[in-house]
Scaffold this motif. Structure first.
Motif, PDB file in Angstrom:
ATOM      1  N   PHE A 350     -58.696   7.014  16.003  1.00 32.13           N
ATOM      2  CA  PHE A 350     -56.953   7.895  15.556  1.00 32.13           C
ATOM      3  C   PHE A 350     -56.623   8.864  14.167  1.00 32.13           C
ATOM      4  O   PHE A 350     -56.311   9.390  14.742  1.00 32.13           O
ATOM      5  N   LEU A 381     -53.650  -3.839  18.163  1.00 34.25           N
ATOM      6  CA  LEU A 381     -52.769  -4.119  16.946  1.00 34.25           C
ATOM      7  C   LEU A 381     -52.410  -5.648  15.850  1.00 34.25           C
ATOM      8  O   LEU A 381     -52.570  -6.637  17.157  1.00 34.25           O
ATOM      9  N   ASN A 383     -49.288  -6.780  15.814  1.00 37.86           N
ATOM     10  CA  ASN A 383     -47.989  -7.274  16.663  1.00 37.86           C
ATOM     11  C   ASN A 383     -48.492  -7.122  18.201  1.00 37.86           C
ATOM     12  O   ASN A 383     -47.919  -5.841  18.606  1.00 37.86           O
ATOM     13  N   ASN A 385     -46.093  -7.218  20.430  1.00 37.99           N
ATOM     14  CA  ASN A 385     -44.755  -6.416  20.972  1.00 37.99           C
ATOM     15  C   ASN A 385     -45.438  -5.072  21.024  1.00 37.99           C
ATOM     16  O   ASN A 385     -44.936  -4.318  21.387  1.00 37.99           O
ATOM     17  N   GLN A 386     -46.278  -4.693  20.249  1.00 39.52           N
ATOM     18  CA  GLN A 386     -46.431  -3.084  19.708  1.00 39.52           C
ATOM     19  C   GLN A 386     -47.963  -2.401  21.167  1.00 39.52           C
ATOM     20  O   GLN A 386     -47.637  -1.211  20.706  1.00 39.52           O
ATOM     21  N   ILE A 388     -47.507  -4.689  24.388  1.00 36.95           N
ATOM     22  CA  ILE A 388     -47.426  -4.741  25.966  1.00 36.95           C
ATOM     23  C   ILE A 388     -46.394  -3.697  26.140  1.00 36.95           C
ATOM     24  O   ILE A 388     -45.094  -3.892  25.615  1.00 36.95           O
ATOM     25  N   SER A 389     -46.373  -2.622  27.108  1.00 38.35           N
ATOM     26  CA  SER A 389     -45.947  -2.492  28.187  1.00 38.35           C
ATOM     27  C   SER A 389     -45.459  -2.805  29.782  1.00 38.35           C
ATOM     28  O   SER A 389     -44.775  -2.225  30.295  1.00 38.35           O
ATOM     29  N   ILE A 403     -55.479   3.734  34.740  1.00 36.97           N
ATOM     30  CA  ILE A 403     -55.168   5.246  34.259  1.00 36.97           C
ATOM     31  C   ILE A 403     -56.659   5.984  34.487  1.00 36.97           C
ATOM     32  O   ILE A 403     -57.580   6.988  34.322  1.00 36.97           O
TER      33      ILE A 403
ATOM     34  N   ASP B 173     -43.157   2.803  13.509  1.00 34.87           N
ATOM     35  CA  ASP B 173     -43.541   2.088  15.076  1.00 34.87           C
ATOM     36  C   ASP B 173     -44.711   3.621  16.128  1.00 34.87           C
ATOM     37  O   ASP B 173     -45.342   2.857  16.683  1.00 34.87           O
ATOM     38  N   THR B 176     -48.237   3.997  15.849  1.00 25.91           N
ATOM     39  CA  THR B 176     -49.007   3.650  15.587  1.00 25.91           C
ATOM     40  C   THR B 176     -49.356   3.240  16.990  1.00 25.91           C
ATOM     41  O   THR B 176     -49.936   3.484  17.663  1.00 25.91           O
ATOM     42  N   ILE B 177     -48.248   3.068  18.247  1.00 25.91           N
ATOM     43  CA  ILE B 177     -48.034   2.838  19.387  1.00 25.91           C
ATOM     44  C   ILE B 177     -48.659   3.411  19.820  1.00 25.91           C
ATOM     45  O   ILE B 177     -49.377   2.958  21.239  1.00 25.91           O
ATOM     46  N   LEU B 179     -50.857   6.473  19.709  1.00 25.63           N
ATOM     47  CA  LEU B 179     -52.429   6.256  19.241  1.00 25.63           C
ATOM     48  C   LEU B 179     -52.970   4.778  20.001  1.00 25.63           C
ATOM     49  O   LEU B 179     -53.907   4.558  20.394  1.00 25.63           O
ATOM     50  N   ALA B 180     -52.687   3.642  19.687  1.00 31.03           N
ATOM     51  CA  ALA B 180     -52.691   2.332  20.606  1.00 31.03           C
ATOM     52  C   ALA B 180     -52.651   2.605  22.479  1.00 31.03           C
ATOM     53  O   ALA B 180     -53.716   1.974  22.787  1.00 31.03           O
ATOM     54  N   GLN B 181     -51.157   3.435  22.899  1.00 37.35           N
ATOM     55  CA  GLN B 181     -51.699   3.474  24.031  1.00 37.35           C
ATOM     56  C   GLN B 181     -53.352   4.511  24.188  1.00 37.35           C
ATOM     57  O   GLN B 181     -53.187   4.314  25.388  1.00 37.35           O
ATOM     58  N   LEU B 186     -54.123   6.119  28.036  1.00 32.29           N
ATOM     59  CA  LEU B 186     -52.460   7.050  28.258  1.00 32.29           C
ATOM     60  C   LEU B 186     -52.699   8.599  27.610  1.00 32.29           C
ATOM     61  O   LEU B 186     -53.612   9.265  26.911  1.00 32.29           O
ATOM     62  N   GLY B 203     -44.419   4.132  28.909  1.00 30.35           N
ATOM     63  CA  GLY B 203     -44.760   2.781  28.180  1.00 30.35           C
ATOM     64  C   GLY B 203     -45.505   3.114  27.328  1.00 30.35           C
ATOM     65  O   GLY B 203     -45.799   2.037  26.229  1.00 30.35           O
ATOM     66  N   VAL B 206     -41.254   1.062  26.449  1.00 31.49           N
ATOM     67  CA  VAL B 206     -41.309  -0.233  25.934  1.00 31.49           C
ATOM     68  C   VAL B 206     -41.450  -0.936  25.104  1.00 31.49           C
ATOM     69  O   VAL B 206     -40.681  -2.127  24.284  1.00 31.49           O
ATOM     70  N   PRO B 207     -42.761  -0.657  24.533  1.00 32.79           N
ATOM     71  CA  PRO B 207     -43.117  -1.740  22.719  1.00 32.79           C
ATOM     72  C   PRO B 207     -42.408  -1.416  22.038  1.00 32.79           C
ATOM     73  O   PRO B 207     -42.167  -1.938  21.182  1.00 32.79           O
ATOM     74  N   THR B 211     -39.477  -3.784  20.090  1.00 30.60           N
ATOM     75  CA  THR B 211     -40.188  -4.174  18.176  1.00 30.60           C
ATOM     76  C   THR B 211     -39.045  -3.661  17.746  1.00 30.60           C
ATOM     77  O   THR B 211     -38.537  -4.159  16.845  1.00 30.60           O
ATOM     78  N   ASP B 214     -36.822  -6.506  18.180  1.00 36.70           N
ATOM     79  CA  ASP B 214     -36.894  -7.529  16.971  1.00 36.70           C
ATOM     80  C   ASP B 214     -36.527  -7.395  15.907  1.00 36.70           C
ATOM     81  O   ASP B 214     -36.289  -8.129  14.533  1.00 36.70           O
TER      82      ASP B 214
END
Lengths: 565, 278
Positions: A350, A381, A383, A385-386, A388-389, A403, B173, B176-177, B179-181, B186, B203, B206-207, B211, B214
């Motif tokens: 990253f 991660l 959380n 929720n961060q 899940i899409s 993908i 956020d 982070t999201i 990069l993770a995706q 993606l 993609g 949505v997360p 968040t 929340d």
């Protein structure tokens, strides 16, 4: 008899959205100046109980109440949230999320602002409160720039400024590292001495017991199971069956066959009557001590001489080396800002390091893109929720493969296999929204595992989880590990380090401080305090019981614990 | 390297000490002065004024670098396009024609066109720094309190300052999201086709929305528990009383506006300042 400030009588509560009541027949009296711990596993209703006291129930969360609940003689059903908020101050978990003001002073003043206190008076009161909790030198700072312990002080001041008599702490330790948690508990103890009534809702018992409490209320399935002094409750042996972990030194005494009675004062290591357990601990250690043979492992991933800086000024990683061996489960520890997450991000690609290389089986990984690298190293991660899409579990897990244009029949094969491993098979056609937190966590782990990474990195996998869910997640990770998966855990959790990982790499102020057995880190007071951890109570117990090799004692305990699992 | 876009920097300068409302009013007044005339002299005066103010408020170049780059790209594109679409507009406005040189075919560069476009350019350059000063020197809470003082509901004001306050969190956020995706595959770079990229954005959104919800849930509980919305009014810790200097600044800006209006109606006799016809 002191004055009763909170009184539940045959109290029950059911959320409109739920089929079953969450609380049943609660009878509880809290007296002025008491310090009470309400413990219970997730889903036991302890947070609901807290919400009933501070008025979020029924004002923010709707439902039906039975029986009565009075706070300072005021029936909560007929009171307003604002009336209650002036009697009970609530410090929520996750202080980060609840800062409203841009500066510390402003945040403390929020309750006063809503009360229409004139500005001059407000400034005086804020200053006084800030001095009380020892944060007065940071009034102009942004609360987010503060350390974890200072943040706690700010949220506490923001609640106390309203002159409340009762303070409710909702899981105050949830996001804190052990050292900061200890400071927070000491702070709460100081507050209690100001003749405030303190109610703590928490499941990390050993950490709360760091300072004495008057009563321990144990909640399970919406009912009160025990309501007594901590000594008595520990002696009842009802904690573990109800999903609460007892202090480690108490477990060690049980292993050694010491009967836990309230007479030996087990609530704290300081009060524990060692003369009663000394001989048995010695005997147990003699009988069980043996050295584990070491097995040499193959290095899998090597990060060497990594340097990284976000702004070109402050080094976040300063010539850090780390080796990960094939098939191990290791811990990466260190206090916030020490560079743990940054190191993980460098490993996953990253972030690009300013200097240094990351190699796997000797191959330099820098030429791969982030998504190609995910097939070598996957990260989950903190959380879920961060991550899940998708709406459906199956689609979420299949996402990475689809993908990558993997043929659909192979996708199905691989997803089903991963679901099997992760215990998600029964939920195959479920929507994700119907899952619990722990199950969601598994879905995110599964969605990474499906790509077959050689190394799995998990950021705080058990944060905010009670003992039952914690054990569930860890047992699952252990099974994965036994099947050959290499795992790196980034964590603050000392139990986790101690019981599940063989090795710990300690980062402190951007350099690597240690790379040794996890239990050795926790038995080295200097090292663990630099990493914002604490010396484990097992080690303290062993020293107190004059066992000649306290480190061996800790190792011995961990082995026995593992065998019992 | 992370630069904080749109973030208030805490300093103690004359500009920082002004009330947020004053700064907003002055910004509106000066912008109106520039927009209501088409006179390069007015633009230059205000441009110099805004440079001086920027200096006083000690805004560092590094803070505005990225913004400036985008602004310059926009302005230059705008400059070129204006010429391409209407190369003779200047002569139409000013009614004279002084050719300088020919580029190709009909594309002749005239003094009038050049003057027209430079004036337009200077218009943007005089207003944009003012906007930057407003963003960088206004404490969101203090600004919210001044908006409240002029009658905007305090609920609206509070949510405004909270939005500003949560902006960095949501950005974090998002990174982070994202990069993770990307790690899951993606494709976010320009290599991907437009349709694929649109899907990738979903993609991430949505997360991100989950968040953020929340976060909102948590903060609204925290606010309720500390008595938000209890009364019809609230007071403000960050409130700055209107001082003499505030009044003076507003008065100066009104004066500037009046002078430009005077120039427009009595000296230029119209929207455009025309140096070609004496």
């Amino acid at each position: 008899m002191t004055e009763t400030v909170i009184s539940f009588k045959h109290f029950g509560f059911q959320y409109y959205s739920q089929a079953e009541p969450t609380l049943h027949d609660i009878n509880l009296e809290i007296h002025k100046g008491e310090k009470i711990l309400i413990a219970g596993p997730s889903g036991s209703g302890k947070s609901t109980l807290g919400h009933c006291m501070n008025g979020l129930i029924p004002f923010a969360y709707r439902g039906t109440m039975t029986g009565t609940l009075t706070v300072n003689g005021l029936e909560t059903k007929s009171a307003s949230l604002f009336e209650l908020s002036q009697k009970i101050g609530t410090v929520l978990q996750d202080s980060d999320g609840q800062f409203i003001g841009l500066s510390v002073a402003e945040d403390i003043a929020f309750a006063l602002e809503n009360d229409c206190v004139p500005q001059d008076e407000m400034k005086v009161r804020v200053k006084k409160m800030a001095e009380l909790v020892d944060i007065a030198t940071h009034l102009g700072n942004n609360p987010h720039e503060l350390s974890g312990g200072q943040k706690q002080r700010v949220s506490l001041a923001g609640v106390m400024v309203d002159d409340v008599d009762i303070l409710l702490f909702d899981e105050p330790l949830a996001n804190l590292d052990p050292k900061t948690g200890e400071v927070a508990i000491e702070l709460i103890d100081e507050i209690c001495k100001l003749e405030k009534t303190v109610i703590i809702i928490e499941h990390r018992l050993e950490d709360v017991l760091h300072c004495p409490i008057d009563r321990l209320v144990l909640l399970s399935d919406g009912r009160i199971i025990a309501d007594d002094t901590p000594d008595n409750v520990l002696a009842m042996n009802t904690l573990v069956p109800h999903g609460i972990r007892e202090p480690l030194y108490v477990s060690a005494c049980r292993f050694a066959g010491v009967p836990i009675t309230s007479e030996i004062r087990p609530a704290s290591l300081e009060t524990l009557d060692l003369s009663a357990c000394h001989d048995k601990l010695q005997a147990w250690y003699q009988a069980n001590a043996k050295k584990e043979s070491e097995t040499k492992k193959q290095p899998l991933l090597e990060a060497s001489d990594i340097c990284f800086s976000y702004d070109g000024v402050r080094q976040v990683l300063d010539h850090v080396d780390m080796t990960v061996y094939e098939g191990e489960m290791m811990a990466l520890v260190g206090k916030n800002g020490a560079g743990k997450s940054t190191l993980a991000k460098v490993i996953t690609g990253f972030l690009k390091p300013d200097a240094g290389t990351v190699t796997m089986n000797g191959e330099d990984l820098s030429r791969y893109t982030i998504s190609e690298r995910a097939e070598f190293v996957g990260i989950v991660l903190q959380n879920p929720n961060q991550m899940i899409s998708k709406a459906m579990i199956y689609d979420e897990i299949a996402l990475g493969l689809r993908i990558r244009k993997v043929p659909e029949d192979e996708v199905q094969k691989r997803v089903e296999k991963v679901m099997e491993i992760c215990g998600l098979r029964p939920f195959k056609s479920w929507p994700i929204s119907a899952l619990s937190y722990g199950q969601k966590k598994r879905v995110t782990i599964a969605s990474i595992l499906v790509l077959n990474p050689k190394i799995l990195i998990l950021d705080e996998p058990t944060a905010g989880q009670d003992y039952r869910h914690y054990s569930e997640i860890m047992k699952f990770l252990e099974t994965l590990n036994e099947n050959g998966q290499t795992i790196i855990l980034i964590t603050h959790d000392m139990h986790l380090m101690l019981e599940y990982t063989e090795r710990a790499v300690v980062l402190c102020d951007s350099v690597k401080l240690a790379d040794q057995k996890a239990y050795e880190v926790l038995c080295d007071n200097d090292l663990s305090s630099r990493a914002n951890l604490k010396e484990t109570s097992l080690f303290t117990l062993a020293k107190k019981a004059a066992i000649e090799d306290p480190l061996g004692f800790v190792e011995c305990f961990i082995r026995c614990e593992r065998e019992m699992r | 390297m992370k630069t904080k876009l749109f973030s208030y920097n805490q300093l103690d300068t004359f500009i920082h000490r002004l009330s947020g409302l004053t700064k907003l009013l002055c910004f509106i007044l000066l912008t109106s002065a520039v927009m209501l005339t088409y006179d390069i002299r007015v633009n230059i005066v205000i441009m110099i004024l805004s440079m001086i103010l920027m200096r006083i408020s000690r805004i560092r170049f590094s803070q505005i670098k990225i913004m400036l780059i985008y602004v310059m790209i926009f302005l230059v594109t705008n400059f070129i396009l204006t010429y391409l679409f209407a190369p003779m507009y200047g002569t139409q406005i000013y009614g004279t024609r002084h050719d300088l040189f020919v580029i190709a075919g009909n594309y002749v560069v005239t003094k009038e066109q050049l003057f027209y476009q430079i004036t337009k350019f200077s218009k943007y350059l005089s207003v944009i720094p003012l906007g930057m000063i407003f963003i960088f020197t206004t404490n969101p809470s203090e600004f919210a309190s001044s908006l409240n003082a002029v009658g905007v509901s305090y609920r609206v004001c509070t949510s405004l300052s909270l939005t500003l306050r949560y902006f960095p969190d949501v950005t974090r956020d998002y990174t982070t999201i994202s990069l993770a995706q990307q790690a899951r595959g993606l494709e976010m770079t320009s290599k991907a086709k437009f349709a694929d990229r649109a899907k990738s954005v979903a993609g991430i959104l949505v997360p991100l929305i989950l968040t953020t919800i929340d976060r909102i849930d948590l903060i609204s509980n925290a606010m309720d528990l500390r008595g938000f919305g209890k009364n019809r009014k609230r007071t403000w810790y960050a409130r700055r009383p209107f001082k003499g200097s505030d009044n003076a600044c507003i008065a100066i800006c009104i004066l500037i506006l009046l002078v430009t209006l005077y120039i427009r109606f009595f000296i230029n006799g119209g929207y455009f300042y025309n140096p070609f016809v004496q």
